[in-house]
Design an enzyme around this catalytic site. Structure first.
Site, PDB file in Angstrom:
ATOM      1  N   CYS A 137       0.869  -1.190   0.000  1.00 54.80           N
ATOM      2  CA  CYS A 137       0.000   0.000   0.000  1.00 54.80           C
ATOM      3  C   CYS A 137       0.900   1.233   0.000  1.00 54.80           C
ATOM      4  CB  CYS A 137      -0.996  -0.030   1.156  1.00 54.80           C
ATOM      5  SG  CYS A 137      -0.262   0.016   2.799  1.00 54.80           S
ATOM      6  N   ARG A 177      -3.391  -0.549   5.456  1.00 57.09           N
ATOM      7  CA  ARG A 177      -4.011  -1.618   4.673  1.00 57.09           C
ATOM      8  C   ARG A 177      -3.139  -2.857   4.511  1.00 57.09           C
ATOM      9  NH1 ARG A 177      -5.317   2.387  -0.183  1.00 57.09           N
ATOM     10  NH2 ARG A 177      -3.350   3.186   0.667  1.00 57.09           N
ATOM     11  N   ASP A 228      -8.484   3.883   1.385  1.00 54.86           N
ATOM     12  CA  ASP A 228      -7.483   4.250   2.384  1.00 54.86           C
ATOM     13  C   ASP A 228      -8.197   4.717   3.658  1.00 54.86           C
ATOM     14  OD1 ASP A 228      -5.412   5.234   3.866  1.00 54.86           O
ATOM     15  OD2 ASP A 228      -4.579   6.481   2.265  1.00 54.86           O
TER      16      ASP A 228
HETATM   17  P1  4NP Z   1      -1.805   2.840   4.055  1.00 51.79           P
HETATM   18  O1  4NP Z   1      -2.450   4.212   4.595  1.00 51.79           O
HETATM   19  O2  4NP Z   1      -1.264   3.150   2.679  1.00 51.79           O
HETATM   20  O3  4NP Z   1      -2.957   1.918   4.033  1.00 51.79           O
HETATM   21  O4  4NP Z   1      -0.743   2.474   5.055  1.00 51.79           O
HETATM   22  C1  4NP Z   1      -1.749   5.430   4.646  1.00 51.79           C
HETATM   23  C2  4NP Z   1      -0.955   5.700   5.729  1.00 51.79           C
HETATM   24  C3  4NP Z   1      -0.292   6.911   5.805  1.00 51.79           C
HETATM   25  C4  4NP Z   1      -0.427   7.827   4.780  1.00 51.79           C
HETATM   26  C5  4NP Z   1      -1.218   7.537   3.685  1.00 51.79           C
HETATM   27  C6  4NP Z   1      -1.876   6.329   3.614  1.00 51.79           C
HETATM   28  N1  4NP Z   1       0.228   9.074   4.879  1.00 51.79           N
HETATM   29  O5  4NP Z   1       0.026   9.930   3.978  1.00 51.79           O
HETATM   30  O6  4NP Z   1       1.009   9.298   5.815  1.00 51.79           O
END
Ligand code: 4NP
Length: 156
Positions: free
Chosen positions: A7, A13, A123
Site C-alpha cells: 500500500c 491496509r 485508504d
Molecule cells: P496505508 O495508509 O497506505 O494503508 O498504510 C496510509 C498511511 C499513511 C499515509 C497515507 C496512507 N500518509 O500519507 O502518511
C-alpha cells in the site's frame, strides 16, 4: 509461495492483508511467507496503525511485530505474487520496477475478489474506526479467494 502486500504507507491496509493471509496460510499449513511494504517512506520503521492492530487482534491476529518498510525494485524478483492494495499503488510499483516489473505476478489485490473490476481498497488513514472494519472485511474475503485459488499448489 512468497507473497507481498503493498500500500502507500505500509501502516494501515497492507499490514492487515499480511496478517490475515499469513494467518489463513498457517491455519491450513500451506507454508506461505506473506510480507508487506509501502510505496512511500513516511512511516518506515513504524508498527502498524493502532486501529489496524486493534481490528486484527479482535479477529485473533496479532500484527504488532510488523514494521513498515519501503517497496524496492528488487522486490519484483523476490515474490511469486505482489498485490497492490490500490490503483495508485499499482502504478507506482510499475514505475519503480520498469521495465522488468510489469509481469503478471503484480496485480490489484481486489481483482482476486472481483476479477476485472479494477477496484481499490479504500485508504482508512484519514477516517475513523469504521473504515478499518470495512478494510478488514474486504481483506478477509479477498484472502479467502486467494487461498481458494492457490492453496492447492503444495510444496513451495
Ligand atoms: P496505508 O495508509 O497506505 O494503508 O498504510 C496510509 C498511511 C499513511 C499515509 C497515507 C496512507 N500518509 O500519507 O502518511
Amino acid at each position: 509461495m512468497r507473497i507481498l502486500m503493498v500500500c502507500l504507507g505500509n501502516i494501515c491496509r497492507s499490514p492487515i492483508a499480511e496478517g490475515v493471509l499469513q494467518h489463513k496460510s498457517d491455519l491450513k499449513g500451506l507454508g506461505w511467507v506473506v510480507e508487506s511494504a509501502g510505496t512511500e517512506s513516511y512511516h518506515v520503521g513504524e508498527p502498524p496503525h493502532k486501529l489496524s492492530q486493534k481490528i486484527c487482534l479482535e479477529n485473533g491476529i496479532d500484527i504488532s511485530h510488523q514494521r513498515a518498510r519501503k517497496f524496492t525494485k528488487a522486490d519484483a524478483g523476490h515474490y511469486d505474487l505482489i498485490y497492490a492494495m490500490a490503483d495508485d499503488v499499482l502504478h507506482e510499483i510499475h514505475r519503480t520496477t520498469a521495465p522488468n516489473g510489469s509481469g503478471g505476478h503484480i496485480r490489484l489485490f481486489l481483482e482476486e475478489l472481483n476479477p476485472g473490476m479494477k477496484e481499490s481498497v479504500p485508504d482508512p488513514y484519514y477516517g475513523g474506526e469504521d473504515g478499518y472494519h470495512h478494510v478488514f472485511d474486504l481483506v478477509n474475503r479477498t484472502c479467502d479467494a486467494i487461498i481458494y485459488r492457490y492453496g492447492h499448489q503444495i510444496g513451495k
